[in-house]
Design a protein around this motif. Structure first.
Motif, PDB file in Angstrom:
ATOM      1  N   ILE A  10      40.643  19.007  -7.737  1.00 54.40           N
ATOM      2  CA  ILE A  10      41.959  18.753  -8.314  1.00 54.40           C
ATOM      3  C   ILE A  10      41.906  19.061  -9.805  1.00 54.40           C
ATOM      4  N   SER A  11      42.704  20.042 -10.228  1.00 55.17           N
ATOM      5  CA  SER A  11      42.699  20.492 -11.620  1.00 55.17           C
ATOM      6  C   SER A  11      43.913  19.960 -12.369  1.00 55.17           C
ATOM      7  N   HIS A  12      43.735  19.653 -13.648  1.00 59.90           N
ATOM      8  CA  HIS A  12      44.837  19.174 -14.487  1.00 59.90           C
ATOM      9  C   HIS A  12      45.589  20.327 -15.124  1.00 59.90           C
ATOM     10  N   SER A  13      45.061  21.568 -15.020  1.00 61.50           N
ATOM     11  CA  SER A  13      45.631  22.666 -15.795  1.00 61.50           C
ATOM     12  C   SER A  13      45.727  23.949 -14.978  1.00 61.50           C
ATOM     13  N   ALA A  14      46.752  24.754 -15.291  1.00 66.81           N
ATOM     14  CA  ALA A  14      46.891  26.086 -14.707  1.00 66.81           C
ATOM     15  C   ALA A  14      46.604  27.161 -15.749  1.00 66.81           C
ATOM     16  N   GLU A  15      46.108  26.733 -16.934  1.00 68.41           N
ATOM     17  CA  GLU A  15      45.741  27.677 -17.986  1.00 68.41           C
ATOM     18  C   GLU A  15      44.298  28.146 -17.777  1.00 68.41           C
ATOM     19  N   LEU A  38      46.323  22.940  -7.911  1.00 65.73           N
ATOM     20  CA  LEU A  38      46.776  23.221  -9.274  1.00 65.73           C
ATOM     21  C   LEU A  38      48.108  22.509  -9.528  1.00 65.73           C
ATOM     22  N   PRO A  39      48.376  22.076 -10.767  1.00 63.48           N
ATOM     23  CA  PRO A  39      49.646  21.398 -11.050  1.00 63.48           C
ATOM     24  C   PRO A  39      50.847  22.336 -10.988  1.00 63.48           C
ATOM     25  N   LYS A  40      50.600  23.648 -11.152  1.00 62.88           N
ATOM     26  CA  LYS A  40      51.652  24.657 -11.082  1.00 62.88           C
ATOM     27  C   LYS A  40      50.987  26.026 -11.045  1.00 62.88           C
ATOM     28  N   ASN A  41      51.760  27.043 -10.727  1.00 60.58           N
ATOM     29  CA  ASN A  41      51.239  28.401 -10.835  1.00 60.58           C
ATOM     30  C   ASN A  41      51.143  28.777 -12.315  1.00 60.58           C
ATOM     31  N   LEU A  58      50.081  21.442  -6.209  1.00 65.65           N
ATOM     32  CA  LEU A  58      50.478  20.043  -6.003  1.00 65.65           C
ATOM     33  C   LEU A  58      50.201  19.294  -7.301  1.00 65.65           C
ATOM     34  N   ARG A  59      51.243  18.783  -7.910  1.00 65.49           N
ATOM     35  CA  ARG A  59      51.078  18.100  -9.198  1.00 65.49           C
ATOM     36  C   ARG A  59      50.639  16.659  -8.964  1.00 65.49           C
ATOM     37  N   VAL A  60      49.343  16.431  -9.088  1.00 61.63           N
ATOM     38  CA  VAL A  60      48.798  15.082  -8.999  1.00 61.63           C
ATOM     39  C   VAL A  60      48.937  14.443 -10.376  1.00 61.63           C
ATOM     40  N   PRO A  61      49.518  13.257 -10.476  1.00 60.43           N
ATOM     41  CA  PRO A  61      49.798  12.687 -11.794  1.00 60.43           C
ATOM     42  C   PRO A  61      48.540  12.337 -12.583  1.00 60.43           C
ATOM     43  N   ARG A  99      35.720  15.486   2.961  1.00 63.26           N
ATOM     44  CA  ARG A  99      34.600  14.561   2.789  1.00 63.26           C
ATOM     45  C   ARG A  99      34.408  14.167   1.330  1.00 63.26           C
ATOM     46  N   LEU A 100      34.958  14.973   0.394  1.00 62.37           N
ATOM     47  CA  LEU A 100      34.762  14.691  -1.026  1.00 62.37           C
ATOM     48  C   LEU A 100      35.947  15.212  -1.836  1.00 62.37           C
ATOM     49  N   ILE A 101      36.385  14.410  -2.818  1.00 60.78           N
ATOM     50  CA  ILE A 101      37.430  14.824  -3.746  1.00 60.78           C
ATOM     51  C   ILE A 101      36.820  14.871  -5.141  1.00 60.78           C
ATOM     52  N   HIS A 102      36.962  16.011  -5.785  1.00 65.73           N
ATOM     53  CA  HIS A 102      36.429  16.173  -7.148  1.00 65.73           C
ATOM     54  C   HIS A 102      37.610  16.308  -8.115  1.00 65.73           C
ATOM     55  N   PHE A 103      37.866  15.248  -8.889  1.00 64.01           N
ATOM     56  CA  PHE A 103      38.897  15.284  -9.922  1.00 64.01           C
ATOM     57  C   PHE A 103      38.291  15.938 -11.164  1.00 64.01           C
ATOM     58  N   ASN A 104      38.900  17.027 -11.606  1.00 59.54           N
ATOM     59  CA  ASN A 104      38.274  17.854 -12.636  1.00 59.54           C
ATOM     60  C   ASN A 104      38.540  17.378 -14.058  1.00 59.54           C
ATOM     61  N   GLU A 105      39.080  16.187 -14.215  1.00 54.73           N
ATOM     62  CA  GLU A 105      39.311  15.604 -15.532  1.00 54.73           C
ATOM     63  C   GLU A 105      39.364  14.087 -15.423  1.00 54.73           C
TER      64      GLU A 105
END
Length: 370
Positions: A10-15, A38-41, A58-61, A99-105
């Motif tokens: 799960i990424s916080h950025s599309a940059e 990604l939060p957006k394209n 998918l914009r995860v808050p 099996r695993l969720i990796h939050f990237n921030e």
């Protein structure tokens, strides 16, 4: 991707920034067993596609954006506005049985805690700390984030500074971001790419400034300095895009030695064409451009608040010139010092393998954590 086998990133950025490129390298190590949300394209979408990384929007808050802002009403309202993303994420996880969720921030700490409380031991939660925790009065904000991080299974930090985000008792590793060249074949010497692309005489010194253009990255004080100081023999390339782009272009509209390129998919060909790179991170946190420059042997002019803390990345005997603050006098001194030293410093980090981690080594470390 088969059910029960996958890793969800799960990424916080599309940059195209350091965190998103690092995520691409991690995901590349799992081939068809992962998905990146990604939060957006955005610019990174095309890069992921070129590298066969499957993505979904998918914009995860996230409760705050980065170390450059204080947690306040705007970030809280944004979190609540996008809170529906939590419910969409829960449904998505149930349907795919990861099996695993990796939050990237670390900004996702509240969302990570909610997911862990719902799925428990059925799902392993990893959180990457690439920025420091947000600021707040009386320590309440950081206490809240650390309480959320109590629920995760494992943490990864990119330096000792970011490792302070994790509460006591949480297992974590400190691993700097990786560097991979993809299909690019580096020459490990100065190229003429930018000279030829932009018609720049070989007599000119080319300086690169890489990264997302936003507050705290140091592009604004540099441009402000260039308005006051003339460097007739230097061309400055600002490579990247972001919220500050319009303002920086307006500030430098009367200067003929600054060139904006926007986002580029392959920074290495630009980087190898630079005589040296400037990184004026105002919070003293060094980014991916430093690692990539080290992997290519390109010298660095850097501002850091604690030289000892980043001694594994920058060393004025090997690859760098330091400035102590971002005043005009210090910046001018640093540029002049680098003009005298950059040819002597070039290539040293490559010859002694200093200040970067290759992708293959990084992926092995990540898989061992998983």
């Amino acid at each position: 991707m088969k059910k029960g086998r996958g890793v969800l990133f799960i990424s916080h950025s599309a940059e195209i920034g350091g965190a998103s490129r690092s995520l691409m390298y991690m995901a590349g190590g799992f081939k068809n067993e992962c998905l990146v949300l990604l939060p957006k394209n955005g610019p990174i979408s095309e890069l992921y596609k070129d590298n066969n990384i499957p993505t979904k929007v998918l914009r995860v808050p996230a409760l705050f954006y980065s170390q450059y802002t204080k947690l306040g009403s705007e970030s809280i309202l944004s979190f609540l506005y996008h809170f529906v993303g939590i419910f969409k994420l829960i449904i998505h996880i149930k349907n795919r049985n990861y099996r695993l969720i990796h939050f990237n921030e670390v900004v996702f700490a509240p969302a990570a805690a909610i997911i862990k409380m719902i799925f428990g031991k059925k799902l392993k939660i990893v959180v990457h700390s690439r920025v420091v925790l947000p600021f707040g009065k009386y320590g309440f904000v950081q206490s809240f984030f650390k309480k959320c991080l109590d629920y995760i299974d494992y943490g990864i930090a990119i330096s000792p500074t970011e490792a302070k985000s994790f509460p006591k008792g949480i297992k974590f590793d400190t691993i700097i971001n990786p560097v991979g060249f993809g299909s690019y074949q580096p020459t490990f010497k100065k190229s003429k790419f930018l000279n030829e692309k932009c018609g720049i005489p070989n007599s000119k010194v080319i300086v690169g400034i890489f990264g997302v253009l936003h507050k705290g990255k140091g592009q604004e004080p540099l441009v402000r300095h260039l308005i006051n100081f003339r460097y007739d023999n230097i061309i400055f390339f600002i490579i990247g895009s972001g919220p500050l782009e319009k303002k920086l272009k307006s500030m430098s509209s009367q200067l003929n030695n600054i060139i904006f390129t926007g986002s580029v998919l392959n920074p290495f060909i630009y980087m190898e064409s630079c005589d040296f790179i400037i990184r004026f991170e105002e919070n003293g946190l060094l980014g991916r451009d430093v690692l990539e420059a080290n992997a290519l042997g390109v010298p660095l002019l850097v501002y850091v608040t604690n030289e000892n803390e980043y001694s594994g990345l920058v060393d004025n005997r090997i690859n760098s010139v330091f400035v102590n603050n971002l005043s005009d006098e210090c910046i001018n001194y640093g540029i002049m010092e680098m003009i005298n030293k950059y040819q002597h410093l070039r290539g040293r980090t490559v010859s002694i393998k200093f200040g970067y981690v290759p992708v293959d080594d990084y992926v092995i470390k990540i898989k061992n954590i998983y």
